[in-house]
Design a protein around this motif. Structure first.
Motif, PDB file in Angstrom:
ATOM      1  N   THR A   1       0.835  -1.208   0.000  1.00  0.00           N
ATOM      2  CA  THR A   1       0.000   0.000   0.000  1.00  0.00           C
ATOM      3  C   THR A   1       0.866   1.253   0.000  1.00  0.00           C
ATOM      4  OG1 THR A   1      -1.852  -1.074   1.132  1.00  0.00           O
ATOM      5  CG2 THR A   1      -1.723   1.320   1.308  1.00  0.00           C
ATOM      6  N   ASP A   2       1.921   1.244   0.819  1.00  0.00           N
ATOM      7  CA  ASP A   2       2.799   2.415   0.898  1.00  0.00           C
ATOM      8  C   ASP A   2       3.506   2.673  -0.430  1.00  0.00           C
ATOM      9  OD1 ASP A   2       1.974   2.550   3.497  1.00  0.00           O
ATOM     10  OD2 ASP A   2       3.917   2.046   4.379  1.00  0.00           O
ATOM     11  N   VAL A   3       3.968   1.610  -1.078  1.00  0.00           N
ATOM     12  CA  VAL A   3       4.651   1.777  -2.363  1.00  0.00           C
ATOM     13  C   VAL A   3       3.665   2.244  -3.437  1.00  0.00           C
ATOM     14  CG1 VAL A   3       5.824   0.529  -4.222  1.00  0.00           C
ATOM     15  CG2 VAL A   3       6.534   0.193  -1.856  1.00  0.00           C
ATOM     16  N   GLN A   4       2.476   1.689  -3.437  1.00  0.00           N
ATOM     17  CA  GLN A   4       1.478   2.124  -4.423  1.00  0.00           C
ATOM     18  C   GLN A   4       1.076   3.578  -4.181  1.00  0.00           C
ATOM     19  OE1 GLN A   4      -1.510  -0.967  -4.047  1.00  0.00           O
ATOM     20  NE2 GLN A   4      -0.542  -2.193  -5.662  1.00  0.00           N
ATOM     21  N   ASN A   5       0.985   3.984  -2.925  1.00  0.00           N
ATOM     22  CA  ASN A   5       0.702   5.390  -2.632  1.00  0.00           C
ATOM     23  C   ASN A   5       1.860   6.293  -3.048  1.00  0.00           C
ATOM     24  OD1 ASN A   5      -1.916   5.186  -1.690  1.00  0.00           O
ATOM     25  ND2 ASN A   5      -1.311   4.911   0.442  1.00  0.00           N
ATOM     26  N   THR A   6       3.075   5.769  -2.964  1.00  0.00           N
ATOM     27  CA  THR A   6       4.227   6.525  -3.452  1.00  0.00           C
ATOM     28  C   THR A   6       4.102   6.764  -4.953  1.00  0.00           C
ATOM     29  OG1 THR A   6       5.685   5.661  -1.721  1.00  0.00           O
ATOM     30  CG2 THR A   6       6.742   6.497  -3.718  1.00  0.00           C
ATOM     31  N   PHE A   7       3.701   5.740  -5.684  1.00  0.00           N
ATOM     32  CA  PHE A   7       3.497   5.904  -7.130  1.00  0.00           C
ATOM     33  C   PHE A   7       2.386   6.903  -7.408  1.00  0.00           C
ATOM     34  CE2 PHE A   7       6.243   2.316  -7.797  1.00  0.00           C
ATOM     35  CZ  PHE A   7       6.748   2.528  -9.077  1.00  0.00           C
ATOM     36  N   ARG A   8       1.314   6.854  -6.629  1.00  0.00           N
ATOM     37  CA  ARG A   8       0.217   7.812  -6.833  1.00  0.00           C
ATOM     38  C   ARG A   8       0.709   9.245  -6.630  1.00  0.00           C
ATOM     39  NH1 ARG A   8      -2.708   3.522  -3.775  1.00  0.00           N
ATOM     40  NH2 ARG A   8      -4.016   2.454  -5.297  1.00  0.00           N
ATOM     41  N   TYR A   9       1.472   9.441  -5.566  1.00  0.00           N
ATOM     42  CA  TYR A   9       1.973  10.783  -5.275  1.00  0.00           C
ATOM     43  C   TYR A   9       2.938  11.249  -6.366  1.00  0.00           C
ATOM     44  CZ  TYR A   9       3.988  14.739  -2.804  1.00  0.00           C
ATOM     45  OH  TYR A   9       4.404  16.006  -2.476  1.00  0.00           O
ATOM     46  N   CYS A  10       3.861  10.382  -6.753  1.00  0.00           N
ATOM     47  CA  CYS A  10       4.878  10.773  -7.735  1.00  0.00           C
ATOM     48  C   CYS A  10       4.293  10.967  -9.125  1.00  0.00           C
ATOM     49  CB  CYS A  10       6.001   9.738  -7.752  1.00  0.00           C
ATOM     50  SG  CYS A  10       7.007   9.729  -6.234  1.00  0.00           S
ATOM     51  N   ARG A  11       3.337  10.151  -9.531  1.00  0.00           N
ATOM     52  CA  ARG A  11       2.676  10.367 -10.828  1.00  0.00           C
ATOM     53  C   ARG A  11       1.966  11.722 -10.836  1.00  0.00           C
ATOM     54  NH1 ARG A  11       4.715   6.323 -14.147  1.00  0.00           N
ATOM     55  NH2 ARG A  11       4.138   4.234 -13.420  1.00  0.00           N
ATOM     56  N   LYS A  12       1.358  12.071  -9.712  1.00  0.00           N
ATOM     57  CA  LYS A  12       0.621  13.328  -9.618  1.00  0.00           C
ATOM     58  C   LYS A  12       1.542  14.527  -9.842  1.00  0.00           C
ATOM     59  CE  LYS A  12      -2.938  15.959  -8.416  1.00  0.00           C
ATOM     60  NZ  LYS A  12      -4.164  16.049  -9.239  1.00  0.00           N
ATOM     61  N   HIS A  13       2.788  14.419  -9.374  1.00  0.00           N
ATOM     62  CA  HIS A  13       3.712  15.554  -9.421  1.00  0.00           C
ATOM     63  C   HIS A  13       4.807  15.394 -10.476  1.00  0.00           C
ATOM     64  CE1 HIS A  13       2.014  17.368  -5.784  1.00  0.00           C
ATOM     65  NE2 HIS A  13       1.896  16.129  -5.326  1.00  0.00           N
ATOM     66  N   ALA A  14       4.734  14.341 -11.273  1.00  0.00           N
ATOM     67  CA  ALA A  14       5.818  14.035 -12.206  1.00  0.00           C
ATOM     68  C   ALA A  14       6.111  15.164 -13.190  1.00  0.00           C
ATOM     69  CB  ALA A  14       5.497  12.746 -12.967  1.00  0.00           C
ATOM     70  N   SER A  15       5.088  15.762 -13.746  1.00  0.00           N
ATOM     71  CA  SER A  15       5.315  16.782 -14.777  1.00  0.00           C
ATOM     72  C   SER A  15       6.047  17.996 -14.214  1.00  0.00           C
ATOM     73  CB  SER A  15       3.989  17.203 -15.408  1.00  0.00           C
ATOM     74  OG  SER A  15       3.112  17.745 -14.433  1.00  0.00           O
ATOM     75  N   GLU A  16       5.737  18.374 -12.980  1.00  0.00           N
ATOM     76  CA  GLU A  16       6.416  19.540 -12.389  1.00  0.00           C
ATOM     77  C   GLU A  16       7.872  19.238 -12.062  1.00  0.00           C
ATOM     78  OE1 GLU A  16       5.220  19.817  -7.780  1.00  0.00           O
ATOM     79  OE2 GLU A  16       3.493  19.413  -9.091  1.00  0.00           O
ATOM     80  N   TRP A  17       8.219  17.941 -11.930  1.00  0.00           N
ATOM     81  CA  TRP A  17       9.606  17.548 -11.675  1.00  0.00           C
ATOM     82  C   TRP A  17      10.364  17.231 -12.967  1.00  0.00           C
ATOM     83  CZ3 TRP A  17       7.639  13.325  -7.814  1.00  0.00           C
ATOM     84  CH2 TRP A  17       7.225  13.933  -6.623  1.00  0.00           C
ATOM     85  N   GLY A  18       9.684  17.245 -14.102  1.00  0.00           N
ATOM     86  CA  GLY A  18      10.321  16.870 -15.358  1.00  0.00           C
ATOM     87  C   GLY A  18      10.489  15.374 -15.515  1.00  0.00           C
ATOM     88  N   ILE A  19       9.541  14.612 -14.954  1.00  0.00           N
ATOM     89  CA  ILE A  19       9.603  13.150 -14.961  1.00  0.00           C
ATOM     90  C   ILE A  19       8.521  12.595 -15.888  1.00  0.00           C
ATOM     91  CG2 ILE A  19       9.451  11.059 -13.551  1.00  0.00           C
ATOM     92  CD1 ILE A  19      11.835  12.902 -12.880  1.00  0.00           C
ATOM     93  N   ASN A  20       8.892  11.634 -16.728  1.00  0.00           N
ATOM     94  CA  ASN A  20       7.904  10.988 -17.589  1.00  0.00           C
ATOM     95  C   ASN A  20       7.960   9.464 -17.513  1.00  0.00           C
ATOM     96  OD1 ASN A  20      10.111  10.231 -19.333  1.00  0.00           O
ATOM     97  ND2 ASN A  20      10.021  12.297 -20.211  1.00  0.00           N
ATOM     98  N   GLN A  21       8.810   8.933 -16.669  1.00  0.00           N
ATOM     99  CA  GLN A  21       8.949   7.480 -16.547  1.00  0.00           C
ATOM    100  C   GLN A  21       9.332   7.158 -15.104  1.00  0.00           C
ATOM    101  OE1 GLN A  21      12.363   5.384 -18.504  1.00  0.00           O
ATOM    102  NE2 GLN A  21      10.794   4.549 -19.849  1.00  0.00           N
ATOM    103  N   ILE A  22       8.537   6.316 -14.445  1.00  0.00           N
ATOM    104  CA  ILE A  22       8.800   5.978 -13.043  1.00  0.00           C
ATOM    105  C   ILE A  22       8.900   4.462 -12.888  1.00  0.00           C
ATOM    106  CG2 ILE A  22       8.050   6.223 -10.648  1.00  0.00           C
ATOM    107  CD1 ILE A  22       6.413   8.643 -11.443  1.00  0.00           C
ATOM    108  N   GLY A  23      10.068   4.022 -12.451  1.00  0.00           N
ATOM    109  CA  GLY A  23      10.283   2.600 -12.202  1.00  0.00           C
ATOM    110  C   GLY A  23      10.518   2.346 -10.728  1.00  0.00           C
ATOM    111  N   ILE A  24      11.005   1.160 -10.424  1.00  0.00           N
ATOM    112  CA  ILE A  24      11.181   0.756  -9.023  1.00  0.00           C
ATOM    113  C   ILE A  24      12.436  -0.079  -8.885  1.00  0.00           C
ATOM    114  CG2 ILE A  24       9.817  -1.395  -9.205  1.00  0.00           C
ATOM    115  CD1 ILE A  24       8.570  -0.595  -6.452  1.00  0.00           C
ATOM    116  N   ILE A  25      13.101   0.034  -7.726  1.00  0.00           N
ATOM    117  CA  ILE A  25      14.232  -0.826  -7.391  1.00  0.00           C
ATOM    118  C   ILE A  25      14.028  -1.332  -5.967  1.00  0.00           C
ATOM    119  CG2 ILE A  25      15.679   1.091  -6.547  1.00  0.00           C
ATOM    120  CD1 ILE A  25      18.124  -0.397  -7.625  1.00  0.00           C
ATOM    121  N   GLY A  26      14.372  -2.596  -5.746  1.00  0.00           N
ATOM    122  CA  GLY A  26      14.228  -3.162  -4.416  1.00  0.00           C
ATOM    123  C   GLY A  26      15.331  -4.151  -4.111  1.00  0.00           C
ATOM    124  N   PHE A  27      15.660  -4.289  -2.839  1.00  0.00           N
ATOM    125  CA  PHE A  27      16.765  -5.110  -2.366  1.00  0.00           C
ATOM    126  C   PHE A  27      16.251  -6.125  -1.352  1.00  0.00           C
ATOM    127  CE2 PHE A  27      18.122  -0.951  -3.562  1.00  0.00           C
ATOM    128  CZ  PHE A  27      19.362  -1.087  -4.176  1.00  0.00           C
TER     129      PHE A  27
END
Length: 348
Positions: free
Chosen positions: A154-180
């Motif tokens: 849920t936390d990671v999916q909410n992170t994607f929701r937040y970042c997609r919402k603000h992506a254009s203002e940050w100059g972002i058009n592609q969001i991926g994920i990394i995990g260890f």
């Protein structure tokens, strides 16, 4: 900081060092050893707490809901290695936006067996590596499940929701994920159990990941922290009907969180890296996931290095000190391979 094998062999934590409090939560006062990088912004995922009555608005992805409380209370703690414990209401995102973004962002999921969050080697150091290449980073200090299996996802999916919402203002058009490690399991979960295009990663990077919940191959500490020990589910004093019902639920959870069983055609392109001599999370996890991706024709690149053990993360000698990186013999190869792979995804 020594490398790998002593990172989390038994997930034993040293004495915790509590830090300054902010808005009721304990945050890290000096969480960036040997790194001068500071977050552009830190965003609390649940500023009113997990139990606040926040409704998820379908037309407003920046309004987030915790959905479920992870049941942990008390103050968040940290030890000398950056292992965060007791993460609950303090769940947050550390955002790092480069001055000249290349259009990519990576959501970072540190490991820790779902019992802690490895915020140095698999958090801040990852962000510094990404930002130095023009890639934005969102390091998730996710809630620990404490047997509430949907909470980290849920936390990671909410992170994607937040970042997609603000992506254009940050100059972002592609969001991926990394995990260890267990964070790799979380990243793989996000890559397969997404709810829509907003929560689906555009690409997935898995470093020595836990993949399966099958007891023959999983990391048992991760499994127990996520879905609970078998004794929680199977009590010999239960009635036959209750035992069978509980057994069926346990098997459903094992299936849901065994990522080799959840791969589909729209699982994102994936990069996997691990060490052959990893005796914490056995290589069979990554190999089975590679096979599942291949069977579904999902683009995948996998690197298996002969030695390095577990937990090498991004603790290069720059951060760990000369002679303290047991993965140094091949780290440049790993980083170059990952950088080339990421570059190949731009504009795809």
């Amino acid at each position: 900081m020594k490398n790998s094998s002593r990172f989390i062999p038994k997930y034993c934590l040293r004495a915790l060092v509590l830090c300054t409090a902010l808005t009721g939560f304990v945050f890290i006062a000096a969480a960036q050893p040997n790194s001068k990088l500071k977050p552009t912004e830190t965003v609390l995922l649940y500023p009113e707490g997990q139990d606040a009555s926040i409704q998820q608005a379908s037309d407003n992805p920046s309004v987030l809901s915790a959905v479920e409380n992870n049941g942990l209370s008390g103050r968040e703690g940290i030890n000398e290695y950056g292992f965060l414990t007791n993460v609950s209401d303090s769940a947050r995102i550390d955002l790092y936006i480069p001055k000249k973004p290349n259009g990519q962002m990576v959501v970072v999921c540190p490991g820790g067996g779902y019992g802690f969050v490895s915020s140095y080697s698999e958090g801040i150091y990852v962000a510094e590596w990404l930002v130095s290449r023009g890639i934005a980073a969102a390091v998730v200090k996710y809630r620990l499940p404490n047997g509430h299996w949907e909470v980290p996802l849920t936390d990671v999916q909410n992170t994607f929701r937040y970042c997609r919402k603000h992506a254009s203002e940050w100059g972002i058009n592609q969001i991926g994920i990394i995990g260890f490690s267990a964070g790799g399991h979380l990243a793989a979960s996000a890559s397969n159990l997404f709810t829509d295009d907003i929560t689906r990663p555009d690409f997935s990077i898995l470093i020595y990941p836990v993949i399966t919940m099958n007891k023959m191959a999983t990391h048992m500490g991760t499994r127990i922290s996520l879905i609970g020990d078998d004794s929680k589910w199977l009590d010999k004093n239960m009635s036959v009907a209750d035992y069978e019902k509980s057994y069926e639920k346990l098997k459903q959870l094992e299936d849901r969180f065994s990522m080799e069983r959840q791969v589909k055609e729209n699982t994102p392109p994936t990069f996997i890296a691990l060490s052959q001599d990893d005796n914490v999370v056995v290589p069979g996890n990554s190999i089975s996931y590679y096979g599942a991706l291949t069977n579904m024709k999902v683009p995948v690149e996998m690197h298996i290095y002969p030695s390095g053990g577990h937990g090498w993360g991004f603790s290069s000698e720059k951060f760990a000190g000369k002679g303290n990186d047991g993965f140094s013999y091949v780290r440049d190869n790993f980083e170059n391979s990952l950088e080339i792979w990421l570059s190949g995804l731009i504009n795809k």
